[in-house]
Design an enzyme around this catalytic site. Structure first.
Site, mmCIF file in Angstrom:
data_model
loop_
_atom_site.group_PDB
_atom_site.id
_atom_site.type_symbol
_atom_site.label_atom_id
_atom_site.label_comp_id
_atom_site.label_asym_id
_atom_site.label_seq_id
_atom_site.Cartn_x
_atom_site.Cartn_y
_atom_site.Cartn_z
ATOM 1 N N LYS A 95 0.822 -1.208 0.000
ATOM 2 C CA LYS A 95 0.000 0.000 0.000
ATOM 3 C C LYS A 95 0.862 1.266 0.000
ATOM 4 C CE LYS A 95 -3.609 1.760 2.994
ATOM 5 N NZ LYS A 95 -4.057 1.562 4.369
ATOM 6 N N LYS A 170 20.329 -14.744 -27.912
ATOM 7 C CA LYS A 170 19.032 -14.780 -27.225
ATOM 8 C C LYS A 170 17.912 -14.502 -28.220
ATOM 9 C CE LYS A 170 17.690 -10.213 -25.518
ATOM 10 N NZ LYS A 170 16.430 -10.174 -26.270
ATOM 11 N N ASP A 171 16.768 -15.136 -27.975
ATOM 12 C CA ASP A 171 15.573 -14.808 -28.746
ATOM 13 C C ASP A 171 15.225 -13.346 -28.522
ATOM 14 O OD1 ASP A 171 14.780 -17.067 -30.076
ATOM 15 O OD2 ASP A 171 13.486 -17.805 -28.482
ATOM 16 N N ASP A 172 14.505 -12.776 -29.456
ATOM 17 C CA ASP A 172 13.918 -11.473 -29.200
ATOM 18 C C ASP A 172 12.838 -11.701 -28.134
ATOM 19 O OD1 ASP A 172 13.131 -8.870 -29.352
ATOM 20 O OD2 ASP A 172 12.927 -8.834 -31.531
ATOM 21 N N GLU A 173 12.751 -10.809 -27.176
ATOM 22 C CA GLU A 173 11.784 -11.015 -26.072
ATOM 23 C C GLU A 173 10.335 -10.924 -26.548
ATOM 24 O OE1 GLU A 173 13.799 -8.504 -26.376
ATOM 25 O OE2 GLU A 173 12.656 -6.640 -26.238
ATOM 26 N N GLY A 356 21.764 -6.292 -30.655
ATOM 27 C CA GLY A 356 20.894 -6.788 -31.720
ATOM 28 C C GLY A 356 21.189 -6.012 -32.983
#
Ligand code: 1AE
Length: 409
Positions: A95, A170-173, A356
């Site tokens: 909270k 790595k794969d693209d997310e 990338g």
């Protein structure tokens, strides 16, 4: 003796009595009220009561409106919450996260709380051991624009990346389960390309396939990927929650490194006044939940994080933290070879250089993109300027990268 987790907040207010505010948090987030409580009940509740550890008010003479803040540390008794990250976070910042200008900047969990978290299975050293690379930064490349690709095209892109000398792909997310490149078929195709590339480069390679789907299917999907040959996983941790990562990383059958992607992190850490600090969100909590590698923006690329904050994330990933192995820092986004000396200057050799567009966008192609990074890493480690290195025979990939993106001093 009861253990405590200590939460530190930065609260902004031009007029507030911060000591009173701290007391309000310590009581409000634990026993609810204290002064009105009957004495007999107080004795029983004492062990649940939060304690103010410190209040440091920032109030210099030349203070401008909106600049007055205090760093408030509160100790929360471990017996108030179960030993899982959701319970911890809801206790210390549930909270409260919605109650005015207040940011959670650090958490120190007790030995007893940390003891139920195995943390990264492999961590920085474990990944180096798998790859057999101990003396240089690692290089990771990212699949790009592969939505709509079929398996042969995906495999070809993987092979081109691998030939460039990268250590991880790595794969693209944003690549999810889809009919063209479904998880198991994708893993088989990419691992076949990895084996073929290894024959050419002599280099081992980890392929972090994107682990996706509903939370209830994550472990099953991870096992399917591993059975198909996956030797690493990519996971969008914040979209699922830290507990989902903890479940995966502590599962003995999920015996491959997990790379944590920071997608959604920008909704939580960048504000000065709200959210959770980057070193806690992308550093300590990722590590506690078991990420072997953690991606986060660097100070230099297309998505930036201030350098001081960036180095604090790195420290949270690698400095001593209970029994937990170090996670590999992976500064990312808009990285090109001309940034490598700065990255190594900041992070040292224990870093994964990740790109990338900086690989696929290379003027001479994807393979040359990886080679340019490897040449930049070698030059930076020797203290040779990138421009000097690029003028040497065989360094055409680096020269073309510098021509395209320049060198950042
Ligand atoms: C901070 C995450 C970076 C990432 O996942 C990604 O895809 C980066 O791509 P480039 O290197 O910016 O093209």
């Amino acid at each position: 003796m009861i253990g405590h987790c200590i939460a530190t907040y930065r609260a902004y207010d031009d007029k507030a009595d911060f000591n009173k505010k701290a007391q309000g948090i310590a009581v409000g987030l634990t026993v609810g009220s204290w002064t009105e409580m009957p004495e007999a009940q107080k004795q029983h509740m004492e062990k649940h009561l939060g304690k103010v550890v410190s209040v440091q008010v920032h109030e210099p003479a030349d203070l401008q409106p909106g600049e007055r803040y205090a760093d408030i540390s509160i100790a929360y008794p471990d017996i108030n919450f179960s030993r899982d990250i959701p319970a911890l976070l809801v206790t210390v910042f549930g909270k409260l996260s919605m109650d005015g200008k207040i940011k959670l900047i650090d958490l120190e969990v007790s030995e007893s709380f940390a003891s139920v978290f195995p943390g990264p299975k492999y961590g920085l050293e474990g990944i180096r051991n798998i790859l057999g690379v101990h003396d240089r930064p690692l290089l990771m490349s990212i699949f790009k624009s592969v939505i709509g690709y079929d398996l042969p095209n995906l495999q070809e892109q993987f092979y081109r990346q691998a030939l460039g000398g990268v250590d991880l792909i790595k794969d693209d997310e944003i690549l999810f389960e889809n009919p063209l490149t479904p998880l198991e078929k994708r893993v088989e195709a990419c691992m076949e390309a990895a084996r073929k590339a290894e024959q050419a480069t002599g280099q081992k390679l980890l392929y972090a396939t994107n682990l996706t789907g509903p939370t209830s299917k994550l472990a099953e999907n991870a096992r399917k990927a591993i059975a198909a040959g996956a030797n690493a996983l990519l996971f969008n941790v914040l979209a699922y929650g830290f507990d989902a990562l903890h479940e995966l990383s502590s599962d003995p059958s999920i015996n491959v490194p997990i790379a944590a992607h920071p997608a959604m992190a920008g909704a939580l850490y960048p504000s000065q006044h709200y959210g959770i600090s980057a070193p806690l969100l992308l550093g300590k909590l990722m590590r506690l939940a078991g990420a072997d590698l953690v991606l986060f923006p660097s100070p230099y690329g297309s998505v930036v994080m201030p350098k001081e904050e960036n180095l604090a994330v790195q420290k949270a990933l690698i400095n001593d933290m209970h029994h937990l192995k170090a996670s590999f820092p992976v500064p990312s986004a808009g990285i090109h070879p001309g940034l490598v000396p700065l990255i190594i200057g900041d992070f040292g050799l224990d870093v994964v250089v990740n790109a990338g567009g900086g690989i696929h966008g290379h003027p001479l192609g994807t393979e040359a993109g990886g080679q340019a990074f490897r040449q930049a890493i070698t030059a930076a480690m020797k203290g040779v300027s990138l421009r000097d290195a690029a003028s040497q025979p065989g360094h055409e990939p680096l020269a073309a990268a510098i021509e395209a993106w320049g060198v950042r001093e």
